[in-house]
Design a protein around this motif. Structure first.
Motif, PDB file in Angstrom:
ATOM      1  N   SER A  31      43.975  27.006  30.351  1.00 15.24           N
ATOM      2  CA  SER A  31      44.113  25.479  30.378  1.00 15.24           C
ATOM      3  C   SER A  31      45.192  24.805  30.851  1.00 15.24           C
ATOM      4  O   SER A  31      45.493  23.848  31.412  1.00 15.24           O
ATOM      5  N   VAL A  32      46.340  25.713  30.335  1.00 16.07           N
ATOM      6  CA  VAL A  32      47.739  25.034  30.641  1.00 16.07           C
ATOM      7  C   VAL A  32      48.047  25.032  32.231  1.00 16.07           C
ATOM      8  O   VAL A  32      48.789  24.260  32.824  1.00 16.07           O
ATOM      9  N   LEU A  33      47.694  26.530  32.393  1.00 18.78           N
ATOM     10  CA  LEU A  33      47.873  26.675  33.965  1.00 18.78           C
ATOM     11  C   LEU A  33      47.028  25.833  34.772  1.00 18.78           C
ATOM     12  O   LEU A  33      47.653  25.431  36.170  1.00 18.78           O
ATOM     13  N   ALA A  34      45.910  25.437  34.499  1.00 17.05           N
ATOM     14  CA  ALA A  34      45.069  24.555  35.219  1.00 17.05           C
ATOM     15  C   ALA A  34      45.608  23.300  35.433  1.00 17.05           C
ATOM     16  O   ALA A  34      45.365  22.441  36.524  1.00 17.05           O
ATOM     17  N   LYS A  35      46.676  22.818  34.629  1.00 12.13           N
ATOM     18  CA  LYS A  35      47.302  21.730  34.807  1.00 12.13           C
ATOM     19  C   LYS A  35      48.169  21.451  35.926  1.00 12.13           C
ATOM     20  O   LYS A  35      48.583  20.427  36.334  1.00 12.13           O
ATOM     21  N   ASP A  36      48.510  22.361  36.611  1.00 11.07           N
ATOM     22  CA  ASP A  36      49.449  22.422  37.780  1.00 11.07           C
ATOM     23  C   ASP A  36      49.026  23.286  38.834  1.00 11.07           C
ATOM     24  O   ASP A  36      48.246  24.129  38.864  1.00 11.07           O
ATOM     25  N   GLN A  37      49.055  22.675  39.976  1.00 11.94           N
ATOM     26  CA  GLN A  37      48.328  23.151  41.240  1.00 11.94           C
ATOM     27  C   GLN A  37      48.683  24.541  41.632  1.00 11.94           C
ATOM     28  O   GLN A  37      47.865  25.341  41.942  1.00 11.94           O
ATOM     29  N   GLU A  38      49.996  24.734  41.481  1.00  7.44           N
ATOM     30  CA  GLU A  38      50.494  26.111  42.017  1.00  7.44           C
ATOM     31  C   GLU A  38      50.130  27.367  41.112  1.00  7.44           C
ATOM     32  O   GLU A  38      49.669  27.995  41.412  1.00  7.44           O
ATOM     33  N   PHE A  39      50.314  26.765  39.772  1.00  3.63           N
ATOM     34  CA  PHE A  39      49.906  27.765  38.705  1.00  3.63           C
ATOM     35  C   PHE A  39      48.411  28.009  38.524  1.00  3.63           C
ATOM     36  O   PHE A  39      47.782  29.103  38.232  1.00  3.63           O
ATOM     37  N   LEU A  40      47.717  26.989  38.898  1.00  3.94           N
ATOM     38  CA  LEU A  40      46.201  27.212  39.040  1.00  3.94           C
ATOM     39  C   LEU A  40      45.690  28.048  40.171  1.00  3.94           C
ATOM     40  O   LEU A  40      44.846  28.766  39.855  1.00  3.94           O
ATOM     41  N   GLN A  41      46.279  27.951  41.167  1.00  2.30           N
ATOM     42  CA  GLN A  41      46.081  28.804  42.276  1.00  2.30           C
ATOM     43  C   GLN A  41      46.481  30.099  41.967  1.00  2.30           C
ATOM     44  O   GLN A  41      45.833  31.269  42.115  1.00  2.30           O
ATOM     45  N   TYR A  42      47.683  30.281  41.079  1.00  4.16           N
ATOM     46  CA  TYR A  42      47.927  31.694  40.797  1.00  4.16           C
ATOM     47  C   TYR A  42      47.073  32.507  39.897  1.00  4.16           C
ATOM     48  O   TYR A  42      46.928  33.480  39.720  1.00  4.16           O
ATOM     49  N   HIS A  43      46.516  31.538  38.822  1.00  3.02           N
ATOM     50  CA  HIS A  43      45.743  31.995  37.778  1.00  3.02           C
ATOM     51  C   HIS A  43      44.372  32.310  38.413  1.00  3.02           C
ATOM     52  O   HIS A  43      43.778  33.488  38.076  1.00  3.02           O
ATOM     53  N   GLU A  44      43.888  31.939  39.650  1.00  2.00           N
ATOM     54  CA  GLU A  44      42.670  32.143  40.001  1.00  2.00           C
ATOM     55  C   GLU A  44      42.682  33.276  40.973  1.00  2.00           C
ATOM     56  O   GLU A  44      41.713  33.895  41.583  1.00  2.00           O
ATOM     57  N   HIS A  45      44.073  33.684  41.688  1.00  2.00           N
ATOM     58  CA  HIS A  45      43.891  34.661  42.657  1.00  2.00           C
ATOM     59  C   HIS A  45      43.734  35.943  42.058  1.00  2.00           C
ATOM     60  O   HIS A  45      43.719  36.274  40.778  1.00  2.00           O
ATOM     61  N   LYS A  46      42.990  36.903  42.727  1.00  2.00           N
ATOM     62  CA  LYS A  46      42.512  37.911  41.983  1.00  2.00           C
ATOM     63  C   LYS A  46      43.524  39.414  41.881  1.00  2.00           C
ATOM     64  O   LYS A  46      43.303  40.188  41.369  1.00  2.00           O
ATOM     65  N   GLY A  47      44.664  39.119  42.421  1.00  2.00           N
ATOM     66  CA  GLY A  47      45.865  40.232  42.184  1.00  2.00           C
ATOM     67  C   GLY A  47      46.516  40.343  40.708  1.00  2.00           C
ATOM     68  O   GLY A  47      45.954  39.791  39.736  1.00  2.00           O
ATOM     69  N   TYR A  48      47.483  41.082  40.422  1.00  2.00           N
ATOM     70  CA  TYR A  48      48.115  41.155  39.162  1.00  2.00           C
ATOM     71  C   TYR A  48      48.704  39.996  38.762  1.00  2.00           C
ATOM     72  O   TYR A  48      49.260  39.126  39.635  1.00  2.00           O
ATOM     73  N   LYS A  49      48.811  39.513  37.665  1.00  2.00           N
ATOM     74  CA  LYS A  49      49.071  38.237  37.132  1.00  2.00           C
ATOM     75  C   LYS A  49      50.719  38.407  36.601  1.00  2.00           C
ATOM     76  O   LYS A  49      51.214  37.509  36.504  1.00  2.00           O
ATOM     77  N   TYR A  50      51.091  39.546  36.277  1.00  2.00           N
ATOM     78  CA  TYR A  50      52.488  40.003  35.902  1.00  2.00           C
ATOM     79  C   TYR A  50      52.944  39.304  34.556  1.00  2.00           C
ATOM     80  O   TYR A  50      53.918  38.969  34.214  1.00  2.00           O
ATOM     81  N   TYR A  51      51.838  39.034  33.562  1.00  2.00           N
ATOM     82  CA  TYR A  51      52.133  38.685  32.189  1.00  2.00           C
ATOM     83  C   TYR A  51      51.237  39.318  31.132  1.00  2.00           C
ATOM     84  O   TYR A  51      50.073  39.696  31.524  1.00  2.00           O
ATOM     85  N   VAL A  52      51.730  39.349  30.098  1.00  2.00           N
ATOM     86  CA  VAL A  52      50.901  40.054  28.924  1.00  2.00           C
ATOM     87  C   VAL A  52      51.239  39.173  27.608  1.00  2.00           C
ATOM     88  O   VAL A  52      52.041  38.820  27.452  1.00  2.00           O
ATOM     89  N   THR A  53      50.147  39.489  26.896  1.00  2.00           N
ATOM     90  CA  THR A  53      50.270  38.709  25.732  1.00  2.00           C
ATOM     91  C   THR A  53      49.706  39.617  24.399  1.00  2.00           C
ATOM     92  O   THR A  53      48.993  40.495  24.729  1.00  2.00           O
ATOM     93  N   ASP A  54      50.245  39.263  23.146  1.00  2.00           N
ATOM     94  CA  ASP A  54      49.924  40.151  21.938  1.00  2.00           C
ATOM     95  C   ASP A  54      48.885  39.218  21.324  1.00  2.00           C
ATOM     96  O   ASP A  54      48.436  38.379  21.681  1.00  2.00           O
ATOM     97  N   ALA A  55      48.586  39.440  20.157  1.00  2.00           N
ATOM     98  CA  ALA A  55      47.778  38.802  19.374  1.00  2.00           C
ATOM     99  C   ALA A  55      48.656  37.729  18.352  1.00  2.00           C
ATOM    100  O   ALA A  55      49.864  38.303  18.040  1.00  2.00           O
TER     101      ALA A  55
END
Length: 230
Positions: A31-55
């Protein structure tokens, strides 16, 4: 190439079970990525995202994150612009369950890595489901290494040998598959440890893995690995 880590402080607005926390974290970040047009497109593309999270941690003994308490979520990436975006935009960002209340951005030091070990389960998906019974351990190992090399090649533009000795020893740290709730189903994964080879390219790949995760679904919180320096 550098690995960035944003230690995001999250205040829980509701109590949440550890069994469902991954979905809440995914929505919070999406939802925070969706607030920025560039990062929304980045989030929606099918390729590798190059980030990872833990719990979020610490994990409570009863497995329930408590309403009103603050926990830390580590977000790692090899994309500096993404790290800076998260560090700037997650403060005061909110969902129904979570509120960003601060954090700290740092670069993980490049030192000789002796071991990588998974904090969240490593997932390998195929048409048959969980890999055991469908592929051998050597095939599983090859799949993990090939996946990491593909990410590395795509991100850096550099070639690297497919037969590289990435690690000397791989160890399973779970006796039975670990269930991971995901989109109304349960994926199955494993927690692994790798004793990393001394070869320079292996060290480079291991460092890269800290920022992108091992296996698949890394941006959904799978395959987050930590490290032990020599």
């Amino acid at each position: 190439m550098l690995v960035f880590e944003y230690q995001c402080k999250l205040k829980f607005l509701k109590s949440i079970s550890h069994k469902t926390i991954a979905g809440k974290i995914n929505y919070f970040l999406d939802s925070v990525l969706a607030k920025d047009q560039e990062f929304l497109q980045y989030h929606e593309h099918k390729g590798y995202k190059y980030y990872v999270t833990d719990a979020p941690w610490p994990i409570e003994k009863d497995g329930i994150y408590k309403e009103g308490k603050v926990y830390t979520l580590r977000i790692r990436t090899v994309k500096q612009e993404l790290a800076e975006f998260f560090s700037e935009k997650l403060y005061a960002h909110t969902s129904k369950e979570l509120l960003g209340v601060g954090g700290k951005l740092r670069i993980i030091s490049k030192k000789h890595i002796q071991e990588l070990y998974s904090i969240t389960p490593i997932v390998i998906k195929n048409e048959e489901g969980y890999w055991r019974g469908n592929m051998s351990v050597p095939e599983f190992e090859k799949r993990i290494k090939t996946n990491l090399i593909k990410k590395y090649k795509q991100f850096t533009g550099k070639n690297i040998r497919e037969d590289i000795l990435l690690y000397d020893v791989m160890k399973f740290n779970n006796r039975i598959p670990i269930k991971i709730p995901y989109k109304n189903i349960n994926l199955l994964g494993d927690k692994l440890s790798f004793r990393i080879s001394n070869e320079p390219k292996a060290q480079e790949l291991a460092y890269f893995a800290l920022g992108v995760g091992i296996g698949e679904n890394n941006s959904r919180g799978h395959g987050f690995v930590n490290y032990k320096y020599l």
